[in-house]
Design an enzyme around this catalytic site. Structure first.
Site, PDB file in Angstrom:
ATOM      1  N   ASN A 162       0.799  -1.233   0.000  1.00 44.51           N
ATOM      2  CA  ASN A 162       0.000   0.000   0.000  1.00 44.51           C
ATOM      3  C   ASN A 162       0.825   1.274   0.000  1.00 44.51           C
ATOM      4  O   ASN A 162       0.366   2.324  -0.445  1.00 44.51           O
ATOM      5  CB  ASN A 162      -0.997  -0.017   1.157  1.00 44.51           C
ATOM      6  N   GLU A 263       4.971  -3.897  12.267  1.00 45.66           N
ATOM      7  CA  GLU A 263       4.024  -2.804  12.019  1.00 45.66           C
ATOM      8  C   GLU A 263       2.822  -3.431  11.334  1.00 45.66           C
ATOM      9  O   GLU A 263       2.891  -3.785  10.169  1.00 45.66           O
ATOM     10  CB  GLU A 263       4.665  -1.729  11.135  1.00 45.66           C
ATOM     11  N   CYS A 297      -2.890   1.629   6.938  1.00 48.84           N
ATOM     12  CA  CYS A 297      -2.997   0.975   8.246  1.00 48.84           C
ATOM     13  C   CYS A 297      -3.556   1.942   9.294  1.00 48.84           C
ATOM     14  O   CYS A 297      -4.145   1.521  10.273  1.00 48.84           O
ATOM     15  CB  CYS A 297      -1.645   0.480   8.688  1.00 48.84           C
ATOM     16  N   GLU A 474       8.911   2.959  14.303  1.00 47.52           N
ATOM     17  CA  GLU A 474       9.672   3.358  13.127  1.00 47.52           C
ATOM     18  C   GLU A 474       9.675   4.876  13.024  1.00 47.52           C
ATOM     19  O   GLU A 474       8.818   5.546  13.603  1.00 47.52           O
ATOM     20  CB  GLU A 474       9.086   2.722  11.858  1.00 47.52           C
TER      21      GLU A 474
HETATM   22  N1  LIG Z   1       1.385  -0.823  10.660  1.00 48.57           N
HETATM   23  C1  LIG Z   1       1.800  -0.411   9.469  1.00 48.57           C
HETATM   24  O1  LIG Z   1       2.701   0.444   9.348  1.00 48.57           O
HETATM   25  C2  LIG Z   1       1.193  -1.009   8.225  1.00 48.57           C
HETATM   26  C3  LIG Z   1       1.541  -0.444   6.989  1.00 48.57           C
HETATM   27  C4  LIG Z   1       0.969  -0.988   5.825  1.00 48.57           C
HETATM   28  C5  LIG Z   1       0.087  -2.065   5.879  1.00 48.57           C
HETATM   29  N2  LIG Z   1      -0.232  -2.581   7.097  1.00 48.57           N
HETATM   30  C6  LIG Z   1      -1.193  -3.681   7.179  1.00 48.57           C
HETATM   31  O2  LIG Z   1      -0.945  -4.640   6.120  1.00 48.57           O
HETATM   32  C7  LIG Z   1      -2.169  -5.188   5.666  1.00 48.57           C
HETATM   33  C8  LIG Z   1      -2.321  -4.995   4.170  1.00 48.57           C
HETATM   34  O3  LIG Z   1      -1.092  -5.181   3.507  1.00 48.57           O
HETATM   35  P1  LIG Z   1      -0.784  -6.567   2.804  1.00 48.57           P
HETATM   36  O4  LIG Z   1      -2.038  -7.151   2.257  1.00 48.57           O
HETATM   37  O5  LIG Z   1       0.366  -6.421   1.884  1.00 48.57           O
HETATM   38  O6  LIG Z   1      -0.295  -7.443   4.041  1.00 48.57           O
HETATM   39  P2  LIG Z   1       0.240  -8.926   4.006  1.00 48.57           P
HETATM   40  O7  LIG Z   1       0.566  -9.233   5.393  1.00 48.57           O
HETATM   41  O8  LIG Z   1      -0.649  -9.834   3.262  1.00 48.57           O
HETATM   42  O9  LIG Z   1       1.623  -8.849   3.144  1.00 48.57           O
HETATM   43  C9  LIG Z   1       2.685  -8.055   3.599  1.00 48.57           C
HETATM   44  C10 LIG Z   1       3.995  -8.647   3.078  1.00 48.57           C
HETATM   45  O10 LIG Z   1       4.154  -9.938   3.639  1.00 48.57           O
HETATM   46  C11 LIG Z   1       4.370 -10.905   2.611  1.00 48.57           C
HETATM   47  N3  LIG Z   1       3.790 -12.167   3.052  1.00 48.57           N
HETATM   48  C12 LIG Z   1       2.530 -12.624   2.898  1.00 48.57           C
HETATM   49  N4  LIG Z   1       2.372 -13.824   3.485  1.00 48.57           N
HETATM   50  C13 LIG Z   1       3.588 -14.143   4.031  1.00 48.57           C
HETATM   51  C14 LIG Z   1       4.100 -15.250   4.773  1.00 48.57           C
HETATM   52  N5  LIG Z   1       3.315 -16.291   5.087  1.00 48.57           N
HETATM   53  N6  LIG Z   1       5.386 -15.225   5.158  1.00 48.57           N
HETATM   54  C15 LIG Z   1       6.188 -14.169   4.839  1.00 48.57           C
HETATM   55  N7  LIG Z   1       5.772 -13.098   4.148  1.00 48.57           N
HETATM   56  C16 LIG Z   1       4.487 -13.086   3.751  1.00 48.57           C
HETATM   57  C17 LIG Z   1       3.691 -10.322   1.405  1.00 48.57           C
HETATM   58  O11 LIG Z   1       4.241 -10.880   0.221  1.00 48.57           O
HETATM   59  C18 LIG Z   1       4.030  -8.844   1.559  1.00 48.57           C
HETATM   60  O12 LIG Z   1       5.350  -8.606   1.094  1.00 48.57           O
HETATM   61  C19 LIG Z   1      -3.248  -4.464   6.435  1.00 48.57           C
HETATM   62  O13 LIG Z   1      -3.630  -5.227   7.553  1.00 48.57           O
HETATM   63  C20 LIG Z   1      -2.571  -3.180   6.903  1.00 48.57           C
HETATM   64  O14 LIG Z   1      -3.169  -2.644   8.058  1.00 48.57           O
HETATM   65  C21 LIG Z   1       0.303  -2.075   8.281  1.00 48.57           C
HETATM   66  O1  LIG Z   2      -0.352   1.909   5.805  1.00 48.59           O
HETATM   67  C1  LIG Z   2       0.438   2.194   6.662  1.00 48.59           C
HETATM   68  C2  LIG Z   2       1.381   3.341   6.509  1.00 48.59           C
HETATM   69  O2  LIG Z   2       2.348   3.246   7.517  1.00 48.59           O
HETATM   70  C3  LIG Z   2       0.579   4.599   6.542  1.00 48.59           C
HETATM   71  S1  LIG Z   2       1.516   6.051   6.626  1.00 48.59           S
HETATM   72  O3  LIG Z   2       1.800   6.434   5.230  1.00 48.59           O
HETATM   73  O4  LIG Z   2       2.764   5.795   7.379  1.00 48.59           O
HETATM   74  O5  LIG Z   2       0.652   7.036   7.296  1.00 48.59           O
END
Ligand SMILES: NC(=O)c1ccc[n+]([C@@H]2O[C@H](COP(=O)([O-])OP(=O)(O)OC[C@H]3O[C@@H](n4cnc5c(N)ncnc54)[C@H](O)[C@@H]3O)[C@@H](O)[C@H]2O)c1
Ligand SMILES: O=C[C@H](O)CS(=O)(=O)O
Length: 495
Positions: A162, A263, A297, A474
């Site tokens: 994202n 995160e 997120c 972070e």
């Molecule tokens: N806290 C934050 O800063 C933050 C930032 C962005 C997204 N997110 C969260 O991420 C989610 C959406 O993003 P997404 O769909 O890419 O998440 P995801 O967890 O599906 O994937 C994230 C990464 O993990 C990898 N991955 C997937 N399954 C894996 C496994 N079994 N082992 C190792 N790696 C694996 C994916 O290829 C990708 O690179 C939402 O829940 C969002 O809230 C959190």
């Molecule tokens: O989706 C999660 C990202 O950390 C959001 S932000 O760009 O850092 O606000």
């Protein structure tokens, strides 16, 4: 192999972004996976679908490079990051266009993300030289006690789709600043931005093996992730993504007691109290909800509105959404400021959450369905009211352009609803009462609070959550902590 230049790659078109970057070389694989533009299904590139043996080569390269990189001075590492920053800033338009094509986010948002991502490289190029140790007054005459911070070693960075640039620099910049070397595994939906970052790291002279990018499809992600988490040559993991995957990686890392920062997912409440400035609250609501089409997120996931301003706020929200957003493919029409969702799985998830709510009595005030006329990944900006706790939208992270509006009577009730969540990343509220601001900010069970503000992410601030939203922080000076360890040295017999 000839050094690959981003400007050349840009002129050659996205098709050049089809190689992974390991040990300073652009490497291919006998298996590939496709990368598409979610806004129009254009095939952008086929990239290597790397398995464990190929990723192991990246780990070996990072391990070898660590011997020298960790011995550079903080000043030298800071200077190297500033050279990278110069390349990133000099190619911001190309980077934004790549990001828009592979993630679907509007170009204006991609340009904003480039600036945000670059701010981490800028910040940590300076933090490199401010990661101090400590000398403490000895309790014994014959001893001197001191503590130094040392780099962890090789780190595995696994990032989501994202924010395909910022989620990498928010990790790689402090990692390199600390003296670590890294193996980056970007999301399968958005690997091209990561490869462009590698091209610019190469241009900037980051030594081979220090910054590696491996690409894998979803089917390989599990095994590649497990390898990074369990390899004895990887000292730490930094993951950004879903709580579900975070738990898998946390479990893998426990086998070797490996450092991990997480995160993860969120479920942010956005509380509007009756004394709030509603016009300002709506501006904040649009920013907190619809940035990246709700795929953030820290996105406002539940709007909690005090009952006596509920109808007024919902009407204001509807009016402002309608006049503020033009949904579409911004790589074809730059006026579009609301894009598609990243893939069909996300579209189906959002659609099922909305359908579940409607089937249980929710009212669709705006939108509520896919926009097939724009493409198969577009979902209309949506407002739901008459929402009840039995609905998925009341508890699940929607990760889409859906404003779930929940009515409450008292401040106590607002906090009870807001804190009734397994995650605690961000929370927002609008009030004109300073005492209420202090009370609510202290009682919200989250890592980050926006008070009369909908956009809170800045490199200078500690980013992270509590409960199942993760571990660690972070950005800020705390971002260095995830990539360093404290060593205590006791000098004896000094009399
Ligand atoms: N806290 C934050 O800063 C933050 C930032 C962005 C997204 N997110 C969260 O991420 C989610 C959406 O993003 P997404 O769909 O890419 O998440 P995801 O967890 O599906 O994937 C994230 C990464 O993990 C990898 N991955 C997937 N399954 C894996 C496994 N079994 N082992 C190792 N790696 C694996 C994916 O290829 C990708 O690179 C939402 O829940 C969002 O809230 C959190
Ligand atoms: O989706 C999660 C990202 O950390 C959001 S932000 O760009 O850092 O606000």
């Amino acid at each position: 192999m000839k050094s690959v230049n981003l400007r050349y790659m840009q002129r050659a078109g996205l098709s050049m972004y089809k190689l992974a970057y390991v040990n300073g070389e652009w490497v291919d694989s006998n298996k590939k996976f496709p990368v598409f533009n979610p806004a129009n299904d254009e095939l952008l590139a086929d990239v290597p679908d790397m398995g464990e043996s190929e990723v192991q080569k990246a780990i070996d390269a990072a391990k070898e490079a660590f011997e020298q990189w960790s011995q550079t001075t903080a000043k030298e590492r800071g200077a190297a990051l500033r050279k990278w920053l110069k390349e990133l800033e000099g190619n911001k338009q190309a980077l934004a266009e790549i990001m828009t094509k592979e993630s679907g986010k509007p170009l204006v948002e991609s340009l904003g993300e480039v600036a945000y991502a670059n701010s981490f490289v800028d910040w940590f190029s300076e933090e490199a030289r401010r990661t101090y140790g400590e000398i403490v007054p000895s309790p014994v005459k014959s001893k001197e006690l001191l503590m130094v911070r040392e780099p962890l070693g090789v780190v595995g960075l696994i990032t989501p789709w994202n924010f395909p640039m910022a989620m990498i620099t928010r990790k790689a910049a402090p990692a390199l600043a600390a003296g670590c070397t890294c193996v980056i595994k970007p999301a399968e939906d958005t690997p091209l931005t990561a490869l462009a970052l590698a091209a610019l790291a190469q241009e900037a002279g980051i030594p081979k093996g220090v910054f590696n990018v491996v690409t894998s499809s979803r089917s390989n992600a599990n095994s590649v992730g497990k390898l990074l988490c369990t390899s004895p040559h990887v000292a730490g993991i930094s993951f950004t993504g879903s709580t579900h995957v975070g738990k898998i990686l946390y479990n893998h890392c426990s086998q070797g007691i490996k450092r991990i920062s997480l995160e993860l997912g969120g479920n942010a409440p956005f509380i509007v109290y009756s004394n709030a400035n509603l016009e300002k609250a709506v501006v904040g609501a649009l920013a907190a909800k619809f940035r990246n089409c709700g795929q953030a997120c820290v996105a406002a996931n539940r709007f909690l509105i005090q009952e006596d301003v509920f109808d007024q706020f919902v009407e204001l929200l509807k009016t402002n959404i309608t006049k503020s957003f033009q949904q579409g493919d911004s790589s074809k029409n730059e006026k579009c400021n609301l894009g598609p969702l990243i893939n069909l799985a996300q579209v189906e998830k959002v659609d099922s959450i909305v359908k579940d709510a409607v089937s249980k009595g929710a009212k669709v005030v705006l939108g509520g369905e896919k926009v097939s006329s724009l493409g198969d990944k577009f979902f209309a900006p949506t407002i739901l009211t008459n929402v009840t706790p039995d609905m998925l939208c009341y508890t699940e992270e929607v990760f889409g352009p859906v404003a779930v509006c929940i009515k409450f009577k008292t401040e106590e009730e607002s906090l009870q609803i807001a804190n009734n969540s397994s995650t605690g990343l961000a929370g927002y509220f609008y009030t004109s009462d300073i005492s209420q601001a202090w009370r609510v900010a202290k009682k919200l069970q989250v890592g980050m609070v926006g008070i009369n503000e909908g956009i809170i992410s800045h490199t200078e601030a500690a980013f992270g959550g509590v409960k199942e939203s993760g571990i660690g922080r972070e950005g800020s000076r705390h971002g260095m902590d995830e990539f360093t360890q404290i060593k205590y040295m006791c000098f004896g017999n000094l009399e």
